[in-house]
Scaffold this motif. Structure first.
Motif, PDB file in Angstrom:
ATOM      1  N   ILE A 100      61.079 -98.124  -9.291  1.00  0.00           N
ATOM      2  CA  ILE A 100      61.097 -98.331 -10.905  1.00  0.00           C
ATOM      3  C   ILE A 100      59.631 -97.982 -11.256  1.00  0.00           C
ATOM      4  O   ILE A 100      58.662 -98.490 -10.870  1.00  0.00           O
ATOM      5  CB  ILE A 100      61.608 -99.752 -11.382  1.00  0.00           C
ATOM      6  N   ILE A 117      70.640-104.590 -10.787  1.00  0.00           N
ATOM      7  CA  ILE A 117      69.414-104.896 -11.560  1.00  0.00           C
ATOM      8  C   ILE A 117      69.786-105.518 -13.202  1.00  0.00           C
ATOM      9  O   ILE A 117      70.400-105.183 -13.851  1.00  0.00           O
ATOM     10  CB  ILE A 117      68.636-103.295 -12.320  1.00  0.00           C
ATOM     11  N   ALA A 167      67.025 -96.407  -8.836  1.00  0.00           N
ATOM     12  CA  ALA A 167      66.916 -97.693  -8.042  1.00  0.00           C
ATOM     13  C   ALA A 167      68.467 -98.013  -8.189  1.00  0.00           C
ATOM     14  O   ALA A 167      68.656 -98.523  -7.051  1.00  0.00           O
ATOM     15  CB  ALA A 167      66.119 -98.682  -8.793  1.00  0.00           C
ATOM     16  N   LEU A 209      65.386 -96.465 -13.261  1.00  0.00           N
ATOM     17  CA  LEU A 209      66.406 -97.251 -13.303  1.00  0.00           C
ATOM     18  C   LEU A 209      67.646 -96.749 -12.559  1.00  0.00           C
ATOM     19  O   LEU A 209      68.134 -97.418 -11.560  1.00  0.00           O
ATOM     20  CB  LEU A 209      66.619 -98.047 -14.787  1.00  0.00           C
ATOM     21  N   ILE A 233      60.264 -98.022 -19.522  1.00  0.00           N
ATOM     22  CA  ILE A 233      60.978 -97.967 -17.941  1.00  0.00           C
ATOM     23  C   ILE A 233      61.665 -96.715 -17.414  1.00  0.00           C
ATOM     24  O   ILE A 233      62.481 -96.713 -18.062  1.00  0.00           O
ATOM     25  CB  ILE A 233      61.394 -99.184 -17.970  1.00  0.00           C
ATOM     26  N   CYS A 250      56.703 -98.202 -14.489  1.00  0.00           N
ATOM     27  CA  CYS A 250      56.503 -98.857 -15.896  1.00  0.00           C
ATOM     28  C   CYS A 250      54.871 -99.122 -15.451  1.00  0.00           C
ATOM     29  O   CYS A 250      54.753 -99.902 -14.792  1.00  0.00           O
ATOM     30  CB  CYS A 250      57.285 -99.813 -16.362  1.00  0.00           C
TER      31      CYS A 250
END
Length: 419
Positions: free
Chosen positions: A403, A360, A352, A349, A346, A405
């Protein structure tokens, strides 16, 4: 400064850890087993939430001042009783009180006995009798496995064939274990989650929220543990809140005392605003997930003081809430709630989280070679707050889009019914 142990490892526990990290009283937080996101705010302890004896020993050896329990499995395993017997302070109901969630039949009988509004029901252990009862009635109907089933023990079949297959799963093949089935009348109307801090007869309301259960946009696809949530709810009036408190939550707390199992912890009412008034769909014995992730960011009071008051049975401090709105989107592994792959990296982060109005919460993540990777069905909950639901929605969605992924999906229509 106090040492706190949080038991559990999903998004709900991350939200609890996050709220505790804002407390002026808390110096050290442990979380068992925790996850990759929780590790940034707490020391993760490699113990499962059901390893009750080992958790007790850990709490004794490390001088834990208070333990807060996230998941229902630990409560149903009697963690509160074991800790209390060892002289440890714990926030969470006893095993007997947790029966309000661990047995759907107990909860329905409690509601019938204490005149708490809910759907008409019958409970069955025998497959043939259950099938005969369903075939005599009309569809849709609600079939609930009596015990714990990680949010997957409720099915609303639309055909008699589907009902037959579900009853076979639950009563003949013991898909969730050996247990009974509650057959319930199907109700219509918007659902909402009403969580309260409960200390015996004292009931303290939290903000209400709405969860989105279906996997895909437009409320399509299979039921999940929840794909997103928001608060406040424009369709829940002050009169609704008063009714829910006076006719549902307070009578439930009083009923638990009368049954000899007083409730201490979070009592969760899963309610529906039907054309004939508010009715109870279910009770849970703990914080909801993903509702906790949108509710706790709105809490202004020190959560350690609230947990302590319930654990000790002392007067509750004033509980203050922000006037803001909060909305969260769950990012889940492709294939969830069925089978899915793990270990996908991922990225994005930090980017974000650059907006201070974004939080989160990690639901199913792990650390691998310095990377955060997917390790569960529901992986992240991205929460935005703002002065309106529209602002909270836009803030959260902007963060979700940062994000990256390859194996995650999410619903874009969280809160769509009220926006």
């Amino acid at each position: 400064m106090k040492k706190v142990l949080v038991v559990g490892g999903g998004g709900r526990c991350h939200a609890i850890v996050d709220a505790l990290s804002r407390s002026s009283e808390v110096g050290k937080i442990y979380c068992a087993p925790g996850n990759a996101g929780i590790a940034a705010q707490a020391e993760c302890v490699p113990l499962k939430d059901t390893q009750v004896e080992e958790l007790k020993e850990f709490a004794l050896e490390n001088g834990i001042d208070l333990t807060v329990v996230g998941p229902e499995v630990a409560l149903a395993a009697g963690i509160a009783d074991v800790f209390s017997a060892a002289g440890l302070r714990i926030f969470g109901p006893s095993k007997a009180a947790a029966t309000i969630e661990s047995s759907k039949d107990f909860a329905k009988r409690l509601m019938a006995k204490y005149d708490i509004p809910t759907a008409a029901f019958e409970t069955f252990e025998d497959y043939d009798k259950a099938l005969e009862y369903v075939r005599k009635g009309s569809l849709p109907v609600v079939l609930k496995y009596d015990g714990l089933a990680a949010g997957k023990g409720v099915v609303i079949p639309e055909t008699f064939e589907e009902a037959e297959a579900t009853l076979k799963d639950m009563l003949l093949d013991d898909k969730f274990g050996k247990g009974k089935v509650v057959v319930e009348e199907f109700l219509t109307g918007p659902e909402f989650s009403f969580m309260c801090f409960v200390d015996g007869t004292e009931v303290y309301p939290m903000a209400v929220s709405q969860d989105h259960k279906r996997a895909y946009e437009g409320d399509k696809g299979p039921n999940t543990g929840g794909m997103g949530a928001y608060s406040p709810l424009p369709f829940v009036t002050d009169e609704d809140m008063e009714y829910a408190m006076e006719k549902v939550m307070k009578p439930a707390a009083a009923g638990m005392i009368a049954e000899g199992c007083p409730f201490k912890g979070v009592l969760y009412g899963g309610l529906m605003k039907t054309p004939s008034g508010i009715k109870v769909i279910e009770f849970n014995c703990r914080f909801g997930d993903p509702e906790t992730e949108v509710i706790l960011p709105l809490l202004e009071s020190d959560i350690y003081d609230i947990f302590s008051a319930v654990a000790d049975g002392t007067p509750m401090p004033e509980i203050r809430w922000k006037a803001d709105a909060s909305m969260g989107f769950v990012m889940a592994s492709k294939g969830y709630p069925g089978s899915y792959g793990k270990g996908f990296v991922i990225d994005g982060l930090e980017e974000a989280l650059s907006d201070p109005a974004v939080r989160i919460y990690h639901m199913g993540t792990a650390l691998k070679d310095g990377d955060v990777v997917t390790s569960g069905g529901r992986v992240l909950m991205v929460v935005g707050s703002g002065s309106s639901l529209r602002q909270a929605h836009d803030t959260a969605l902007k963060a979700v889009e940062k994000i990256r992924c390859e194996n995650l999906f999410y619903r874009r229509d969280i809160g769509g019914r009220v926006l």
